[in-house]
Write an enzyme that holds these catalytic residues in place. Structure first.
Site: not given
Length: 308
Positions: A170-171
């Protein structure tokens, strides 16, 4: 998507944790939140995340919520359980507990404490390895400014190649699209789930960069769903137009309200009885609440009318 299907992709919003006006867990409200989210056509649900106020919950409350949420969802969609902790042992135990209860995937932030307590990459690698070994389900790494930890693309690619269960990311750092693009280019097939986050405030550039999933709040995933589906089907112009219509609400949530926005809209829409947050957090100021609801009424997400 069935609970066992991999790779996980699509819209995986964070479920808020409803409280009563006096601060206790609202367990019936939690069930209604989950039902509303499934009606929002989500691909999965994340619980016990930062937007779930996980840092304000006791360990006993975590256990209650894990059991309630996994039992109530009952396989209708995959459930992701956040297990972050500075301690490798505690994070691994949390992950094992979540998987035993039926979690399809777990999420952890890199270990950090306060503004300065960090560990090096070797210790982080061991941390993620032990979490994965304990859970024996896929693991998502949350790469967020909150931790203050720099996770380089080469390090994330090394993790994905050497730890087959740790291939979801999850960026939600600044310039997320550039990092997603670099991660996908360097990691190839080892990057099983490149997701974005931060309420989907950078959704369009992130989708253009190759993100296969997004983790918003529970405020408007039904409207984000349309954007995501249009983009995935190659209808980029429609996706852009749809995103432009909902961006004012996403921006207001992200910049003015934070985790309180979804609760406020869900209370207005009859999903939950109270939008209370736990101290030391404060409720939304009346003017902020009014403007949030004005924008929500213009966008008309399901959460605003689900329980009416």
């Amino acid at each position: 998507m069935s609970v066992s299907t991999r790779p996980f992709s699509g819209v995986f919003p964070v479920a808020p944790t409803p409280f009563t006006e006096t601060g206790e867990l609202d367990l019936d409200g939690q069930r209604r939140v989950l039902d509303c989210m499934i009606d929002q056509r989500v691909d999965g649900i994340c619980i016990l995340a930062n937007y779930s106020e996980q840092f304000l919950l006791t360990d006993a409350e975590r256990d209650v919520l894990i059991d309630l949420c996994l039992t109530h969802v009952a396989g209708r969609v995959p459930v992701m359980v956040t297990c972050s902790h500075f301690s490798t042992q505690i994070a691994a135990e949390r992950a094992q507990r979540a998987a035993a209860a039926g979690a399809s995937i777990v999420m952890v932030m890199p270990p950090y404490h306060g503004a300065t307590l960090r560990v090096d990459e070797n210790a982080m690698f061991d941390f993620f390895a032990q979490v994965a070994a304990s859970a024996n389900v896929p693991v998502m790494i949350q790469d967020a400014p909150l931790s203050g930890v720099t996770l380089s693309v080469p390090f994330l690619v090394r993790i994905a190649r050497e730890l087959p269960l740790v291939r979801y990311f999850k960026i939600e750092v600044p310039q997320a699209a550039a990092k997603l693009r670099a991660l996908i280019a360097a990691g190839g097939d080892a990057i099983e789930g490149p997701f974005d986050g931060e309420e989907a405030i950078t959704l369009m550039p992130d989708l253009d960069a190759g993100a296969t999933g997004t983790m918003s709040s529970a405020l408007l995933p039904d409207l984000i769903r349309t954007v995501f589906d249009d983009h995935r089907a190659g209808r980029r112009d429609q996706a852009r137009a749809g995103y432009a219509r909902i961006l004012p609400l996403i921006n207001y949530e992200n910049r003015q309200c934070g985790l309180r926005a979804a609760k406020t809209v869900m209370k207005e829409g009859g999903v939950i009885k109270s939008d209370a947050v736990r101290r030391p957090l404060d409720p939304l100021a009346p003017a902020t609440r009014a403007e949030l609801l004005e924008l929500a009424r213009e966008a008309n997400p399901l959460a605003l009318r689900w329980g009416l």
